[in-house]
Write an enzyme that holds these catalytic residues in place. Structure first.
Site, PDB file in Angstrom:
ATOM      1  N   LYS A 175       0.302   0.282  15.029  1.00 56.13           N
ATOM      2  CA  LYS A 175       1.680   0.185  15.528  1.00 56.13           C
ATOM      3  C   LYS A 175       1.973  -1.057  16.366  1.00 56.13           C
ATOM      4  O   LYS A 175       3.143  -1.440  16.523  1.00 56.13           O
ATOM      5  CB  LYS A 175       2.015   1.433  16.372  1.00 56.13           C
ATOM      6  CG  LYS A 175       2.211   2.666  15.557  1.00 56.13           C
ATOM      7  CD  LYS A 175       3.476   2.601  14.711  1.00 56.13           C
ATOM      8  CE  LYS A 175       3.367   3.441  13.478  1.00 56.13           C
ATOM      9  NZ  LYS A 175       3.920   2.889  12.278  1.00 56.13           N
TER      10      LYS A 175
ATOM     11  N   PRO B 138      -5.165   0.995  18.611  1.00 59.12           N
ATOM     12  CA  PRO B 138      -4.844   0.480  17.276  1.00 59.12           C
ATOM     13  C   PRO B 138      -4.723   1.527  16.166  1.00 59.12           C
ATOM     14  O   PRO B 138      -4.107   1.234  15.137  1.00 59.12           O
ATOM     15  CB  PRO B 138      -5.998  -0.492  16.977  1.00 59.12           C
ATOM     16  CG  PRO B 138      -7.095  -0.102  17.896  1.00 59.12           C
ATOM     17  CD  PRO B 138      -6.464   0.501  19.098  1.00 59.12           C
TER      18      PRO B 138
ATOM     19  N   HIS C 232       0.842  -1.209   0.000  1.00 60.96           N
ATOM     20  CA  HIS C 232       0.000   0.000   0.000  1.00 60.96           C
ATOM     21  C   HIS C 232       0.867   1.245   0.000  1.00 60.96           C
ATOM     22  O   HIS C 232       1.781   1.374   0.798  1.00 60.96           O
ATOM     23  CB  HIS C 232      -0.960  -0.018   1.194  1.00 60.96           C
ATOM     24  CG  HIS C 232      -2.178  -0.836   0.936  1.00 60.96           C
ATOM     25  ND1 HIS C 232      -3.454  -0.350   1.026  1.00 60.96           N
ATOM     26  CD2 HIS C 232      -2.304  -2.115   0.531  1.00 60.96           C
ATOM     27  CE1 HIS C 232      -4.312  -1.299   0.701  1.00 60.96           C
ATOM     28  NE2 HIS C 232      -3.643  -2.384   0.399  1.00 60.96           N
TER      29      HIS C 232
ATOM     30  N   TYR D 201      -9.208   6.358   6.729  1.00 61.12           N
ATOM     31  CA  TYR D 201      -9.385   6.766   8.127  1.00 61.12           C
ATOM     32  C   TYR D 201     -10.377   7.932   8.098  1.00 61.12           C
ATOM     33  O   TYR D 201     -10.041   9.006   7.586  1.00 61.12           O
ATOM     34  CB  TYR D 201      -8.059   7.223   8.730  1.00 61.12           C
ATOM     35  CG  TYR D 201      -7.075   6.095   9.006  1.00 61.12           C
ATOM     36  CD1 TYR D 201      -6.282   5.552   7.998  1.00 61.12           C
ATOM     37  CD2 TYR D 201      -6.936   5.574  10.296  1.00 61.12           C
ATOM     38  CE1 TYR D 201      -5.388   4.526   8.251  1.00 61.12           C
ATOM     39  CE2 TYR D 201      -6.031   4.538  10.566  1.00 61.12           C
ATOM     40  CZ  TYR D 201      -5.266   4.025   9.536  1.00 61.12           C
ATOM     41  OH  TYR D 201      -4.382   3.002   9.795  1.00 61.12           O
TER      42      TYR D 201
HETATM   43  P1  FAD Z   1       0.592 -11.411  21.730  1.00 62.25           P
HETATM   44  O1  FAD Z   1       0.221 -11.480  20.308  1.00 62.25           O
HETATM   45  O2  FAD Z   1      -0.455 -11.063  22.729  1.00 62.25           O
HETATM   46  O3  FAD Z   1       1.226 -12.809  22.119  1.00 62.25           O
HETATM   47  C1  FAD Z   1       1.456 -13.219  23.444  1.00 62.25           C
HETATM   48  C2  FAD Z   1       1.353 -14.728  23.514  1.00 62.25           C
HETATM   49  O4  FAD Z   1       1.647 -15.154  24.833  1.00 62.25           O
HETATM   50  C3  FAD Z   1      -0.041 -15.233  23.204  1.00 62.25           C
HETATM   51  O5  FAD Z   1       0.028 -16.272  22.252  1.00 62.25           O
HETATM   52  C4  FAD Z   1      -0.579 -15.706  24.544  1.00 62.25           C
HETATM   53  O6  FAD Z   1      -1.509 -16.763  24.393  1.00 62.25           O
HETATM   54  C5  FAD Z   1       0.699 -16.127  25.224  1.00 62.25           C
HETATM   55  N1  FAD Z   1       0.653 -16.127  26.671  1.00 62.25           N
HETATM   56  C6  FAD Z   1       0.029 -15.259  27.498  1.00 62.25           C
HETATM   57  N2  FAD Z   1       0.232 -15.582  28.783  1.00 62.25           N
HETATM   58  C7  FAD Z   1       1.003 -16.680  28.774  1.00 62.25           C
HETATM   59  C8  FAD Z   1       1.535 -17.499  29.799  1.00 62.25           C
HETATM   60  N3  FAD Z   1       1.310 -17.224  31.100  1.00 62.25           N
HETATM   61  N4  FAD Z   1       2.280 -18.555  29.464  1.00 62.25           N
HETATM   62  C9  FAD Z   1       2.523 -18.848  28.146  1.00 62.25           C
HETATM   63  N5  FAD Z   1       2.031 -18.104  27.128  1.00 62.25           N
HETATM   64  C10 FAD Z   1       1.276 -17.035  27.457  1.00 62.25           C
HETATM   65  N6  FAD Z   1      -2.271  -4.003  16.464  1.00 62.25           N
HETATM   66  C11 FAD Z   1      -2.273  -3.339  15.325  1.00 62.25           C
HETATM   67  O7  FAD Z   1      -1.221  -2.847  14.940  1.00 62.25           O
HETATM   68  N7  FAD Z   1      -3.438  -3.244  14.573  1.00 62.25           N
HETATM   69  C12 FAD Z   1      -4.592  -3.853  14.962  1.00 62.25           C
HETATM   70  O8  FAD Z   1      -5.598  -3.785  14.284  1.00 62.25           O
HETATM   71  C13 FAD Z   1      -4.614  -4.557  16.161  1.00 62.25           C
HETATM   72  N8  FAD Z   1      -5.733  -5.157  16.593  1.00 62.25           N
HETATM   73  C14 FAD Z   1      -5.698  -5.832  17.770  1.00 62.25           C
HETATM   74  C15 FAD Z   1      -6.840  -6.457  18.252  1.00 62.25           C
HETATM   75  C16 FAD Z   1      -6.827  -7.121  19.481  1.00 62.25           C
HETATM   76  C17 FAD Z   1      -8.075  -7.793  20.006  1.00 62.25           C
HETATM   77  C18 FAD Z   1      -5.646  -7.147  20.254  1.00 62.25           C
HETATM   78  C19 FAD Z   1      -5.598  -7.841  21.597  1.00 62.25           C
HETATM   79  C20 FAD Z   1      -4.505  -6.539  19.762  1.00 62.25           C
HETATM   80  C21 FAD Z   1      -4.518  -5.880  18.522  1.00 62.25           C
HETATM   81  N9  FAD Z   1      -3.380  -5.264  18.035  1.00 62.25           N
HETATM   82  C22 FAD Z   1      -3.402  -4.603  16.876  1.00 62.25           C
HETATM   83  C23 FAD Z   1      -2.121  -5.333  18.723  1.00 62.25           C
HETATM   84  C24 FAD Z   1      -1.256  -6.441  18.163  1.00 62.25           C
HETATM   85  O9  FAD Z   1      -2.040  -7.539  17.815  1.00 62.25           O
HETATM   86  C25 FAD Z   1      -0.255  -6.779  19.237  1.00 62.25           C
HETATM   87  O10 FAD Z   1       0.536  -5.623  19.447  1.00 62.25           O
HETATM   88  C26 FAD Z   1       0.616  -7.980  18.920  1.00 62.25           C
HETATM   89  O11 FAD Z   1      -0.138  -9.153  18.944  1.00 62.25           O
HETATM   90  C27 FAD Z   1       1.761  -8.072  19.922  1.00 62.25           C
HETATM   91  O12 FAD Z   1       2.415  -9.301  19.778  1.00 62.25           O
HETATM   92  P2  FAD Z   1       3.021 -10.012  21.049  1.00 62.25           P
HETATM   93  O13 FAD Z   1       3.673 -11.259  20.505  1.00 62.25           O
HETATM   94  O14 FAD Z   1       3.821  -9.067  21.827  1.00 62.25           O
HETATM   95  O15 FAD Z   1       1.780 -10.380  21.968  1.00 62.25           O
HETATM   96  C1  DHB Z   2      -5.890  -2.262  10.690  1.00 63.44           C
HETATM   97  C2  DHB Z   2      -5.847  -1.929  11.983  1.00 63.44           C
HETATM   98  C3  DHB Z   2      -5.419  -0.681  12.360  1.00 63.44           C
HETATM   99  O1  DHB Z   2      -5.350  -0.339  13.634  1.00 63.44           O
HETATM  100  C4  DHB Z   2      -5.035   0.254  11.430  1.00 63.44           C
HETATM  101  O2  DHB Z   2      -4.651   1.487  11.826  1.00 63.44           O
HETATM  102  C5  DHB Z   2      -5.061  -0.084  10.115  1.00 63.44           C
HETATM  103  C6  DHB Z   2      -5.489  -1.352   9.746  1.00 63.44           C
HETATM  104  C7  DHB Z   2      -6.355  -3.607  10.280  1.00 63.44           C
HETATM  105  O3  DHB Z   2      -6.708  -4.401  11.155  1.00 63.44           O
HETATM  106  O4  DHB Z   2      -6.389  -3.881   9.079  1.00 63.44           O
END
Ligand code: FAD
Ligand code: DHB
Length: 390
Positions: free
Chosen positions: A297, A293, A72, A202
Site C-alpha cells: 500500500k 509492506p 496481475h 503470500y
Molecule cells: P520517499 O520515497 O521516501 O521519498 C521522499 C524523498 O524525500 C526521498 O527522495 C528523500 O531522499 C527525500 N528527502 C528526505 N529528507 C529530505 C530533506 N530534508 N530535504 C530534501 N529531500 C529530502 N511500499 C510498498 O508498497 N511495497 C514495498 O515493497 C515497499 N518496500 C519498501 C522498502 C523500503 C526499504 C522502504 C523505505 C519503503 C518501502 N515501501 C514499500 C514504501 C514505499 O516505498 C513508500 O511508501 C514510498 O516510497 C513513499 O513515497 P514518498 O515519495 O512519500 O517517500
Molecule cells: C512487493 C511488496 C509488497 O509489500 C507486496 O505486498 C507485494 C509485492 C514487491 O516488492 O514486489
C-alpha cells in the site's frame, strides 16, 4: 528564487505532485537532498493499484509502464498443503500491475528534467519557514554550497519518513501520532531468476511468512519474515534459498533460483501523523504515514495523497478557493486509516508471532478468505485499491 509550490523531496510523491501541478499550469520547484543516481536506484515497492496506473498514465508518464509493466489478475494465498488463487477481476472487477518503484521514479525524473519544473538534487539544510503565513519560504543550501531561499505560496512536505516537514507540522497545537512497531522484519532479495509463478504468492508457514513477487519475466523479488535483530551478513544466498524453498513448498512445484543481486532487511512499522497540514505546509506520502509492506500500500497511498493534494492546490492557487485545502487532511486520512487497517490485517494474518493459539486463529482466517466469496472480495477490493476519495 520564487515559485508557487515549493516541494521538499523527490520521491514518487513529490515528483508526481510537481507533474500534476504543471499540467494544471501551477509552477513548482522540487528540492531533493540525495543524488539522482541514489534516488533512481532505491529498491522499494513493486505493485501498482489501478488508480495509480491511471494517474501516471493521465500525467503522461505511463508509456513505459504500459509496455513493460505486468498486469496481475490475482494473488495466491498459501498455507501448508494449500495454494489458493484469489481472482481479482472475478471478485471486484479490477487488477494490479507489477512495475518497480525504481522505474516509476526514473520515468518521473526523466519527464521532469525534459522541460518540466526545476528539480534540484543534492541540496542540504532544508528548512520550511513561516508556514503559518500566506508567504512561506524554504531555506536550503544548493549542491554548490550556496545558501538559497525559495519564496512560495505553498510548501509540500513529501520528504518521506525521515524528512524535516512532519516535525514542523507536529510542533503546532493539536498534532497527534499513532504508531505500531511489529516484532518482525522482512529480508528482501532481488534475483536474476525467472519467477516460478504467474501471480504473487503470500505464504503462511510455521517458520514465518514468505512472499514471492517479481519485477519482470526475468527478475524475482522475494521476501522472508525474519527477526528484526537479524544481520544481513548472517544470511548467505544458500540459506535464503533454503528458507524460501521450505516456506513455499508445495507438491509438484519448485522455486527457480538464480544470482542474488540485492539483499537487505526492512523493519515493519505502522505510523500515522495528523493533521496532514499546518497553515501553508501540506504533508503527503511517507512524510505523514508508514504502513508495513504486506499488501503493497505504501507507494499507492503516496500517489492517492498527491492526487487529492494537487486538485486542492490548483483550487487554492488558480481559483482562490480554500474548500479543498481545508478538507485535504481529513479526506486523505480517511483513506490512510483504511490502508493502515488493511496492511495491519494482512501483516497480522500472515506473520508468525505469539503462540500456537494465534497460529490457529491465523489459519482459521486464511481458510475463511479462501472459502468465502464475501471474505475474498473484501481482501480483493482493498488490495486492488479503494476509490480515491474514500
Ligand atoms: P520517499 O520515497 O521516501 O521519498 C521522499 C524523498 O524525500 C526521498 O527522495 C528523500 O531522499 C527525500 N528527502 C528526505 N529528507 C529530505 C530533506 N530534508 N530535504 C530534501 N529531500 C529530502 N511500499 C510498498 O508498497 N511495497 C514495498 O515493497 C515497499 N518496500 C519498501 C522498502 C523500503 C526499504 C522502504 C523505505 C519503503 C518501502 N515501501 C514499500 C514504501 C514505499 O516505498 C513508500 O511508501 C514510498 O516510497 C513513499 O513515497 P514518498 O515519495 O512519500 O517517500
Ligand atoms: C512487493 C511488496 C509488497 O509489500 C507486496 O505486498 C507485494 C509485492 C514487491 O516488492 O514486489
Amino acid at each position: 528564487m520564487r515559485t508557487q509550490v515549493g516541494i521538499i523531496g523527490a520521491g514518487p510523491a513529490g515528483l508526481l505532485l510537481s507533474r500534476l501541478l504543471a499540467l494544471q499550469g501551477i509552477d513548482s520547484v522540487v528540492l531533493e537532498n540525495r543524488s539522482r543516481d541514489y534516488v533512481e536506484a532505491r529498491i522499494r515497492a513493486g505493485i501498482l493499484e489501478q488508480h495509480t496506473v491511471d494517474t501516471l498514465t493521465e500525467a503522461g508518464v505511463g508509456d513505459r509502464l504500459a509496455r513493460e509493466g505486468l498486469e496481475h489478475r490475482g494473488i495466491y494465498l498459501q498455507y501448508p498443503g494449500t495454494r489458493h488463487k484469489l481472482d481479482f477481476p472475478e471478485l471486484c472487477g479490477r487488477t494490479v500491475w507489477v512495475y518497480g518503484q525504481t522505474e516509476v521514479t526514473k520515468d518521473l525524473i526523466k519527464a521532469q528534467l525534459d522541460g518540466g519544473p526545476p528539480l534540484l538534487f543534492e541540496v542540504s539544510d532544508v528548512r520550511p519557514e513561516d508556514v503559518d503565513t500566506d508567504s512561506p519560504r524554504i531555506r536550503f543550501t544548493d549542491a554548490d554550497g550556496n545558501p538559497q531561499v525559495l519564496e512560495c505560496d505553498v510548501v509540500a512536505g513529501t520528504d518521506g519518513f525521515h524528512g524535516v516537514s512532519r516535525p514542523v507540522v507536529q510542533q503546532a497545537a493539536g498534532g497527534q501520532v499513532w504508531e505500531r512497531t511489529y516484532p518482525y522484519a522482512w529480508l528482501g532479495i532481488l534475483a536474476d531468476a525467472a519467477p516460478a509463478t504467474d501471480e504473487l504468492i503470500y505464504a503462511w508457514h510455521p517458520d514465518g511468512f514468505a512472499l514471492y513477487s517479481m519485477r519482470s519475466t526475468k527478475v524475482s523479488r522475494l521476501y522472508l519474515q525474519v527477526d528484526p535483530s537479524e544481520k544481513i551478513e548472517d544470511w548467505s544466498d544458500d540459506r535464503i534459498w533454503d528458507n524460501l524453498a521450505t516456506r513455499f513448498a508445495l507438491e509438484g512445484w519448485d522455486l527457480n533460483t538464480g544470482p542474488v543481486t540485492e539483499k537487505s532487511i526492512l523493519p515493519m512499522r505502522s505510523f500515522v501523523s495528523a493533521p496532514m497540514r499546518r497553515g501553508r505546509l501540506f504533508l503527503a506520502g511517507d512524510a505523514a504515514h508508514i504502513v508495513p509492506p504486506t499488501g503493497a500500500k505504501g507507494l499507492n497511498l503516496a500517489v492517492a495523497d498527491v492526487t487529492l493534494l494537487a486538485s486542492a492546490l490548483v483550487r487554492l492557487l488558480a481559483e482562490k478557493q480554500t474548500d479543498l485545502v481545508d478538507s485535504y487532511s481529513e479526506r486523505a486520512l480517511a483513506r490512510v486509516w483504511r490502508c493502515t487497517h488493511f496492511s495491519w490485517f494482512m501483516t497480522s494474518m500472515l506473520h508468525r508471532a505469539g503462540d500456537d493459539f494465534d497460529a490457529q486463529l491465523q489459519l482459521s482466517q486464511l481458510r475463511r478468505v479462501v472459502s468465502s466469496e464475501a471474505a475474498a472480495r473484501e481482501l480483493a477490493e482493498n488490495y486492488t485499491g479503494l476509490p480515491l476519495d474514500y
